[in-house]
Structures are given as structure tokens and as C-alpha cells.
Design a protein around this motif. Structure first.
Motif, short mmCIF file in Angstrom:
data_model
loop_
_atom_site.label_atom_id
_atom_site.label_comp_id
_atom_site.label_asym_id
_atom_site.label_seq_id
_atom_site.Cartn_x
_atom_site.Cartn_y
_atom_site.Cartn_z
N MET A 192 0.75 -1.14 0.04
CA MET A 192 -0.21 0.02 0.03
C MET A 192 0.99 1.15 -0.12
O MET A 192 0.53 2.30 -0.49
CB MET A 192 -0.99 0.06 1.38
N THR A 193 2.23 1.37 0.60
CA THR A 193 2.97 2.29 0.68
C THR A 193 3.17 2.68 -1.01
O THR A 193 3.27 3.96 -0.87
CB THR A 193 4.06 2.01 1.39
N LYS A 194 3.37 2.07 -1.73
CA LYS A 194 3.58 2.15 -3.21
C LYS A 194 2.68 2.97 -3.81
O LYS A 194 2.77 4.03 -4.42
CB LYS A 194 4.16 1.18 -3.89
N THR A 195 1.32 2.59 -3.44
CA THR A 195 0.28 3.37 -3.79
C THR A 195 -0.03 4.58 -3.35
O THR A 195 -0.20 5.38 -4.10
CB THR A 195 -1.20 2.31 -3.75
N ILE A 196 0.33 4.70 -2.27
CA ILE A 196 0.26 6.11 -1.48
C ILE A 196 1.27 6.96 -2.31
O ILE A 196 1.13 8.21 -2.55
CB ILE A 196 0.40 6.18 -0.05
N GLU A 197 2.76 6.45 -2.40
CA GLU A 197 3.65 7.41 -3.27
C GLU A 197 3.20 7.77 -4.48
O GLU A 197 3.40 8.91 -4.96
CB GLU A 197 4.77 6.26 -2.95
N THR A 198 2.70 6.64 -5.26
CA THR A 198 2.26 7.01 -6.62
C THR A 198 1.31 8.06 -6.70
O THR A 198 1.36 8.97 -7.47
CB THR A 198 1.91 5.53 -7.13
N GLU A 203 2.72 11.48 -5.89
CA GLU A 203 3.55 11.97 -7.18
C GLU A 203 2.66 12.52 -8.20
O GLU A 203 2.89 13.38 -8.98
CB GLU A 203 4.50 10.91 -7.42
N LEU A 204 1.62 11.60 -8.51
CA LEU A 204 0.54 12.11 -9.48
C LEU A 204 0.15 13.54 -9.12
O LEU A 204 -0.15 14.23 -10.09
CB LEU A 204 -0.43 11.08 -9.72
N ILE A 205 -0.41 13.64 -8.09
CA ILE A 205 -1.05 14.84 -7.53
C ILE A 205 0.05 16.13 -7.63
O ILE A 205 -0.27 17.18 -7.95
CB ILE A 205 -1.48 14.88 -6.03
N ASP A 206 1.39 15.77 -6.95
CA ASP A 206 2.19 16.91 -7.39
C ASP A 206 2.46 17.13 -8.79
O ASP A 206 2.72 18.47 -9.05
CB ASP A 206 3.69 16.50 -6.63
#
Length: 69
Positions: free
Chosen positions: A1-7, A10-13
Motif C-alpha cells: 500500500m505504501t507504493k500506492t500512496i507514493e504514486t 507523485e501524480l498529484i504533485d
């Protein structure tokens, strides 16, 4: 789930950065349009095609403050 949160973060940024750049481009185009004669604005509208009109470009140059009716 951490990878999903990071992704997602990053997309929002990335989207935020694109919004900032698009706004800067829109402001630059508006500045140029304000300096043009009505004939030049009409020529830009014809060049863009796709439903752009001199009136719509005038609205853009005005920062979207005029009523678009």
C-alpha cells in the motif's frame, strides 16, 4: 500500500506543477493578445480553428473577467 500512496502523491504533485505551467502559458498568451490589433486577434482565431473566435480570445486576454454570453 505504501507504493500506492507514493504514486498517488507523485501524480498529484505532477498535476499541480502542470496546472502552474498551464496558468503561466495562459497568462503569457493573454498578455500577447492584449497587445494585438483586432485584425491580428482575428487571424489568431482563424489559425487556431476548432471553435476559437476573436471574442473568445478577447475573453482570454481579459483574464476571463468579461461575461462570455
Amino acid at each position: 500500500m505504501t507504493k500506492t500512496i507514493e504514486t498517488a502523491a507523485e501524480l498529484i504533485d505532477g498535476a499541480r506543477e502542470l496546472d502552474r505551467r498551464i496558468d503561466a502559458l495562459r497568462q503569457t498568451a493573454a498578455m500577447l493578445l492584449r497587445e494585438m490589433s483586432p485584425i491580428e486577434v482575428e487571424a489568431v482565431a482563424r489559425r487556431l480553428g476548432g471553435g476559437w473566435t476573436a471574442e473568445a480570445l478577447g475573453w482570454l486576454a481579459d483574464g476571463g473577467r468579461r461575461d462570455r454570453r
